[in-house]
Design a protein around this motif. Structure first.
Motif, PDB file in Angstrom:
ATOM      1  N   PHE A  51       4.151 -17.578 -12.836  1.00 47.47           N
ATOM      2  CA  PHE A  51       4.958 -16.825 -12.281  1.00 47.47           C
ATOM      3  C   PHE A  51       5.692 -15.367 -12.792  1.00 47.47           C
ATOM      4  N   SER A  52       6.371 -15.351 -11.567  1.00 45.56           N
ATOM      5  CA  SER A  52       6.558 -13.712 -12.036  1.00 45.56           C
ATOM      6  C   SER A  52       8.126 -13.129 -12.946  1.00 45.56           C
ATOM      7  N   ARG A  53       8.815 -12.553 -13.391  1.00 48.21           N
ATOM      8  CA  ARG A  53      10.000 -12.418 -13.508  1.00 48.21           C
ATOM      9  C   ARG A  53      10.839 -12.186 -12.679  1.00 48.21           C
ATOM     10  N   ASP A  54      10.333 -11.719 -11.421  1.00 52.84           N
ATOM     11  CA  ASP A  54      11.272 -11.472 -10.167  1.00 52.84           C
ATOM     12  C   ASP A  54      11.514 -13.355  -9.607  1.00 52.84           C
ATOM     13  N   GLU A  60       2.841  -7.175   6.805  1.00 53.95           N
ATOM     14  CA  GLU A  60       1.918  -7.225   7.140  1.00 53.95           C
ATOM     15  C   GLU A  60       0.443  -7.677   6.965  1.00 53.95           C
ATOM     16  N   VAL A  61      -0.371  -8.339   8.173  1.00 52.33           N
ATOM     17  CA  VAL A  61      -1.296  -8.473   7.597  1.00 52.33           C
ATOM     18  C   VAL A  61      -1.928  -7.474   7.260  1.00 52.33           C
ATOM     19  N   GLY A  62      -3.179  -7.064   6.165  1.00 54.15           N
ATOM     20  CA  GLY A  62      -4.204  -5.987   6.247  1.00 54.15           C
ATOM     21  C   GLY A  62      -3.611  -4.976   4.864  1.00 54.15           C
ATOM     22  N   THR A  63      -2.277  -5.633   4.966  1.00 56.40           N
ATOM     23  CA  THR A  63      -1.351  -4.085   3.894  1.00 56.40           C
ATOM     24  C   THR A  63      -1.854  -4.749   2.452  1.00 56.40           C
ATOM     25  N   THR A  64      -1.962  -3.883   1.747  1.00 60.73           N
ATOM     26  CA  THR A  64      -2.393  -3.426   0.535  1.00 60.73           C
ATOM     27  C   THR A  64      -1.026  -2.752  -0.513  1.00 60.73           C
ATOM     28  N   LEU A  65      -1.528  -3.397  -1.343  1.00 59.19           N
ATOM     29  CA  LEU A  65      -0.092  -3.258  -2.127  1.00 59.19           C
ATOM     30  C   LEU A  65      -0.154  -3.575  -3.931  1.00 59.19           C
ATOM     31  N   ALA A  66       0.717  -2.835  -4.476  1.00 58.52           N
ATOM     32  CA  ALA A  66       0.482  -2.923  -6.055  1.00 58.52           C
ATOM     33  C   ALA A  66       1.076  -4.069  -6.581  1.00 58.52           C
ATOM     34  N   GLN A  67       0.778  -4.374  -7.700  1.00 63.54           N
ATOM     35  CA  GLN A  67       1.506  -5.515  -8.527  1.00 63.54           C
ATOM     36  C   GLN A  67       2.511  -4.736  -8.834  1.00 63.54           C
ATOM     37  N   GLY A  68       4.287  -5.642  -8.336  1.00 64.46           N
ATOM     38  CA  GLY A  68       5.286  -4.672  -8.137  1.00 64.46           C
ATOM     39  C   GLY A  68       5.822  -4.126  -7.741  1.00 64.46           C
ATOM     40  N   ALA A  69       5.213  -3.965  -6.134  1.00 63.55           N
ATOM     41  CA  ALA A  69       5.569  -3.439  -5.010  1.00 63.55           C
ATOM     42  C   ALA A  69       6.415  -4.849  -4.313  1.00 63.55           C
ATOM     43  N   MET A  91       5.240  -8.103  -5.374  1.00 61.48           N
ATOM     44  CA  MET A  91       4.113  -8.976  -5.311  1.00 61.48           C
ATOM     45  C   MET A  91       4.221  -9.039  -6.545  1.00 61.48           C
ATOM     46  N   PRO A  92       2.925 -10.247  -6.930  1.00 63.37           N
ATOM     47  CA  PRO A  92       3.160 -10.900  -8.230  1.00 63.37           C
ATOM     48  C   PRO A  92       1.144 -10.376  -9.393  1.00 63.37           C
ATOM     49  N   VAL A  93       0.244 -10.106  -7.970  1.00 62.78           N
ATOM     50  CA  VAL A  93      -0.720  -9.483  -7.574  1.00 62.78           C
ATOM     51  C   VAL A  93      -0.669  -8.815  -7.396  1.00 62.78           C
ATOM     52  N   SER A  94      -1.592  -7.069  -7.564  1.00 63.99           N
ATOM     53  CA  SER A  94      -2.291  -6.385  -6.491  1.00 63.99           C
ATOM     54  C   SER A  94      -3.085  -7.329  -5.520  1.00 63.99           C
ATOM     55  N   GLY A  95      -3.096  -6.618  -4.232  1.00 64.20           N
ATOM     56  CA  GLY A  95      -4.080  -7.521  -3.359  1.00 64.20           C
ATOM     57  C   GLY A  95      -3.063  -6.603  -1.393  1.00 64.20           C
ATOM     58  N   GLU A  96      -4.195  -7.473  -1.214  1.00 61.15           N
ATOM     59  CA  GLU A  96      -4.166  -6.903  -0.269  1.00 61.15           C
ATOM     60  C   GLU A  96      -2.950  -8.909   1.163  1.00 61.15           C
ATOM     61  N   ILE A  97      -2.900  -8.583   1.421  1.00 62.03           N
ATOM     62  CA  ILE A  97      -1.821  -9.741   2.806  1.00 62.03           C
ATOM     63  C   ILE A  97      -2.627 -10.210   3.526  1.00 62.03           C
ATOM     64  N   ILE A  98      -3.331 -11.078   3.498  1.00 68.08           N
ATOM     65  CA  ILE A  98      -4.182 -11.449   4.594  1.00 68.08           C
ATOM     66  C   ILE A  98      -3.992 -12.865   4.663  1.00 68.08           C
ATOM     67  N   GLU A  99      -2.844 -13.108   5.376  1.00 65.70           N
ATOM     68  CA  GLU A  99      -2.027 -13.966   5.785  1.00 65.70           C
ATOM     69  C   GLU A  99      -0.527 -14.510   5.302  1.00 65.70           C
ATOM     70  N   VAL A 100       0.028 -14.229   6.237  1.00 66.02           N
ATOM     71  CA  VAL A 100       1.865 -14.743   6.013  1.00 66.02           C
ATOM     72  C   VAL A 100       1.959 -16.165   6.534  1.00 66.02           C
ATOM     73  N   ASN A 101       2.768 -16.632   6.715  1.00 68.13           N
ATOM     74  CA  ASN A 101       4.010 -17.919   6.755  1.00 68.13           C
ATOM     75  C   ASN A 101       4.007 -18.067   8.221  1.00 68.13           C
ATOM     76  N   GLU A 102       3.878 -18.010   9.640  1.00 69.42           N
ATOM     77  CA  GLU A 102       4.349 -17.492  10.451  1.00 69.42           C
ATOM     78  C   GLU A 102       5.795 -18.842  10.461  1.00 69.42           C
ATOM     79  N   ALA A 103       5.467 -19.914  10.049  1.00 71.02           N
ATOM     80  CA  ALA A 103       6.704 -20.822  10.218  1.00 71.02           C
ATOM     81  C   ALA A 103       7.929 -20.083  10.114  1.00 71.02           C
ATOM     82  N   LEU A 104       7.998 -19.850   8.749  1.00 69.44           N
ATOM     83  CA  LEU A 104       9.016 -18.907   8.327  1.00 69.44           C
ATOM     84  C   LEU A 104       9.654 -17.783   9.194  1.00 69.44           C
TER      85      LEU A 104
END
Length: 124
Positions: free
Chosen positions: A5-8, A42-51, A67-80
């Motif tokens: 869990f993050s502080r956010d 967006e899928v494919g976006t790379t973000l740093a931790q905290g962004a 972002m709780p950790v740095s990484g690349e978005i590989i899927e979003v929950n389209e149901a939302l």
């Protein structure tokens, strides 16, 4: 589930490090109230931790999702998109936000475990 869990007030399930799942906590959805819109990254976006990765809008307020950790978005929950209330009714399950391919799994060490988060959230 291997939850951190993050502080956010985001949670991340790192059980499958190639596709860690991120969402908001029960505490966050309680504070927000009825969610009416979710802006996902967006899928494919790379973000740093905290962004800022997205925004959740409720009848009370709008809140950034970080972002709780740095990484690349590989899927979003389209149901939302069709049913943003999933973030309220099942924030730790069907209301997940996105999946991320972690660039630095060691960043999970900076996040809280469940007992630590519970104590933290009772004071925020």
């Amino acid at each position: 589930m291997t939850l951190k869990f993050s502080r956010d007030h985001e949670w991340i399930d790192t059980a499958h490090q190639q596709a860690a799942t991120v969402g908001i906590t029960e505490h966050a959805q309680d504070a927000l109230g009825d969610v009416v819109f979710v802006d996902l990254p967006e899928v494919g976006t790379t973000l740093a931790q905290g962004a800022v990765a997205g925004v959740i809008e409720s009848v009370k307020a709008a809140a950034d999702v970080y972002m709780p950790v740095s990484g690349e978005i590989i899927e979003v929950n389209e149901a939302l998109r069709a049913d943003p209330a999933l973030a309220n009714s099942d924030p730790m399950g069907a209301g997940w936000l996105f999946k991320v391919r972690m660039a630095k799994p060691e960043e999970c060490d900076t996040l809280m475990d469940a007992p630590t988060y519970t104590a933290f959230s009772q004071n925020t």
